[in-house]
Design a protein around this motif. Sequence first.
Motif, PDB file in Angstrom:
ATOM      1  N   VAL A 148      55.260  14.775  43.390  1.00 48.68           N
ATOM      2  CA  VAL A 148      56.157  15.214  42.302  1.00 48.68           C
ATOM      3  C   VAL A 148      56.798  16.578  41.845  1.00 48.68           C
ATOM      4  O   VAL A 148      56.815  17.178  42.413  1.00 48.68           O
ATOM      5  CB  VAL A 148      54.442  15.022  41.233  1.00 48.68           C
ATOM      6  CG1 VAL A 148      54.264  13.648  41.552  1.00 48.68           C
ATOM      7  CG2 VAL A 148      53.841  16.089  41.733  1.00 48.68           C
ATOM      8  N   GLY A 149      56.990  16.995  40.572  1.00 47.28           N
ATOM      9  CA  GLY A 149      57.124  17.784  40.700  1.00 47.28           C
ATOM     10  C   GLY A 149      56.638  18.704  39.921  1.00 47.28           C
ATOM     11  O   GLY A 149      55.578  18.069  38.541  1.00 47.28           O
ATOM     12  N   ALA A 150      56.654  20.322  39.710  1.00 48.86           N
ATOM     13  CA  ALA A 150      56.179  21.376  38.275  1.00 48.86           C
ATOM     14  C   ALA A 150      56.695  21.693  37.900  1.00 48.86           C
ATOM     15  O   ALA A 150      58.173  22.722  38.877  1.00 48.86           O
ATOM     16  CB  ALA A 150      54.768  21.483  39.022  1.00 48.86           C
ATOM     17  N   CYS A 151      56.825  22.159  37.304  1.00 52.84           N
ATOM     18  CA  CYS A 151      57.557  23.214  36.318  1.00 52.84           C
ATOM     19  C   CYS A 151      56.920  25.207  35.954  1.00 52.84           C
ATOM     20  O   CYS A 151      55.909  25.169  36.216  1.00 52.84           O
ATOM     21  CB  CYS A 151      57.910  23.230  34.836  1.00 52.84           C
ATOM     22  SG  CYS A 151      58.827  24.507  33.689  1.00 52.84           S
ATOM     23  N   GLY A 152      58.068  25.652  36.740  1.00 52.26           N
ATOM     24  CA  GLY A 152      57.267  27.226  37.191  1.00 52.26           C
ATOM     25  C   GLY A 152      56.362  27.149  37.599  1.00 52.26           C
ATOM     26  O   GLY A 152      56.411  26.688  38.900  1.00 52.26           O
ATOM     27  N   ALA A 153      55.755  28.068  37.698  1.00 50.94           N
ATOM     28  CA  ALA A 153      53.742  28.301  38.290  1.00 50.94           C
ATOM     29  C   ALA A 153      52.797  26.921  37.722  1.00 50.94           C
ATOM     30  O   ALA A 153      51.810  27.186  38.041  1.00 50.94           O
ATOM     31  CB  ALA A 153      54.031  30.189  38.404  1.00 50.94           C
ATOM     32  N   SER A 154      53.487  26.285  36.961  1.00 50.12           N
ATOM     33  CA  SER A 154      52.649  25.548  36.859  1.00 50.12           C
ATOM     34  C   SER A 154      51.950  24.636  37.539  1.00 50.12           C
ATOM     35  O   SER A 154      52.130  24.238  38.631  1.00 50.12           O
ATOM     36  CB  SER A 154      53.100  24.637  35.566  1.00 50.12           C
ATOM     37  OG  SER A 154      53.347  23.563  36.317  1.00 50.12           O
ATOM     38  N   PRO A 155      50.000  24.501  37.383  1.00 49.78           N
ATOM     39  CA  PRO A 155      49.072  23.624  38.450  1.00 49.78           C
ATOM     40  C   PRO A 155      50.014  22.193  38.718  1.00 49.78           C
ATOM     41  O   PRO A 155      49.974  21.760  37.024  1.00 49.78           O
ATOM     42  CB  PRO A 155      48.350  24.087  38.439  1.00 49.78           C
ATOM     43  CG  PRO A 155      47.429  24.435  36.314  1.00 49.78           C
ATOM     44  CD  PRO A 155      49.403  24.803  36.584  1.00 49.78           C
ATOM     45  N   PRO A 156      50.020  21.702  39.873  1.00 52.30           N
ATOM     46  CA  PRO A 156      50.090  20.134  39.680  1.00 52.30           C
ATOM     47  C   PRO A 156      48.523  19.413  39.376  1.00 52.30           C
ATOM     48  O   PRO A 156      47.902  19.740  39.257  1.00 52.30           O
ATOM     49  CB  PRO A 156      50.362  19.630  41.297  1.00 52.30           C
ATOM     50  CG  PRO A 156      49.637  20.996  41.987  1.00 52.30           C
ATOM     51  CD  PRO A 156      49.667  22.239  40.986  1.00 52.30           C
ATOM     52  N   PRO A 157      48.831  18.117  38.312  1.00 55.17           N
ATOM     53  CA  PRO A 157      47.880  17.730  38.310  1.00 55.17           C
ATOM     54  C   PRO A 157      46.971  17.228  39.444  1.00 55.17           C
ATOM     55  O   PRO A 157      46.947  17.109  40.643  1.00 55.17           O
ATOM     56  CB  PRO A 157      48.409  15.959  37.358  1.00 55.17           C
ATOM     57  CG  PRO A 157      49.805  16.230  38.574  1.00 55.17           C
ATOM     58  CD  PRO A 157      50.802  17.734  39.166  1.00 55.17           C
TER      59      PRO A 157
END
Length: 323
Positions: A148-157
């Motif tokens: 999957v992908g994550a935007c910027g420094a946001s934590p993954p689910p």
Amino acid sequence: MDLELRHLKTIRAIADAGSLTKAATALGLAQPALSAQLKRIERALGGELFERGRQGVRATALGEFVLARARVVLPAVSGLREEALRFGREWADGTGFRLGATHGPLLGALVDRLAAAHPGAPVTTHTSWSEREIASRTADGRLDFALVGACGASPPPQSELLVWREVARDPVFVMLPTGHPLAACREIDLAGLADEAWTDVPGDGCFADCFTAACARAGFTPSSVYETDVASCVHLVQVGRAVGLCRATFPPTPGLVTRPLAGSPLYWRHLLGWHPEAPARDRAAAVFTQARAAHAEAAARSESYTAWLAEPSRAITPGAGVS
């Protein structure tokens, strides 16, 4: 009575034997019991399947019709059973790969690389626009790996349950039709696209909010954003209805160009996740290596990304961009 596979086997056995007596022997039944069963099958199918005579039995027109279908269905079901048993053994042996992914650029290449590196091992895929769904399926064991992908420094689910490793991080580029006035630019200021409509694929992360925030810093609010599938995004760009947001690894596509945004206001992290206690953990290093190689190949196919990477001042550092 519902028609079952055993009933089709009975019909085939009668036709092959040519008589109820011989068929009963082959099936290990008493002849009266087979006759009674045949009558129930015929009632379920709406007519006689065999004509009885002194020389045995002969299929009626309805019987020939049913037999033709049975000779297709029975081998297919047998093949399905054999394949399912083999598939189950391979999963039990830990040789397969169940991949879940959002609609990013790496899944196809990862499947290809795993299939080439592990011939005979089953590789299955599940795709969704929802990163949370993919992570949830991985956490509860329905998938082995989440890409999957994550935007910027946001934590993954599901970060409290899954192990996540960063495959790569890319700047977010913009897709333009080849005839767009800015298509020839090496990079584009986000503010220069203030009057455009936009298109992007949906997701349940923070990317939409991060994009809106980046536009606000550039001095405008997007007039409209079409959230749709990748093919529709490409079409909207090609016909000049919108400009699109995409990963820098987006493959070359007729009718459009991809260009970096000045200052890299947005970036995207490609992540591979797995459950630390699942059997798949022993294959995580190999899958991670293949995912990184798939990303490198995708990056090399993009002329605009290759040019961007050639400039050291453009490099993305951890923690940069919008979170």
